[in-house]
Motif scaffolding. Sequence first.
Motif: not given
Length: 65
Positions: A23-24, A26-28
């Motif tokens: 998730k992290e 993908k957010e980046t």
Amino acid sequence: MGIGIKVELRVEDIANSIKKLNKEDKETLLLLLSGKGKEIKKRLYEIKSKKVKTLSKEETFKGVL
């Protein structure tokens, strides 16, 4: 005179790689692709170089919690 490199990538391979990201990450990736990457990079540099001070959790949520 320059050196040229040809890279062939299938869209399906890129999509599968993105699906495997946590998730992290993908957010980046979203931030980088949205055009905010330069701003994020600049802010990270400012934090690491101590030009700015980050807020603590308590300071961030003061009066909210």
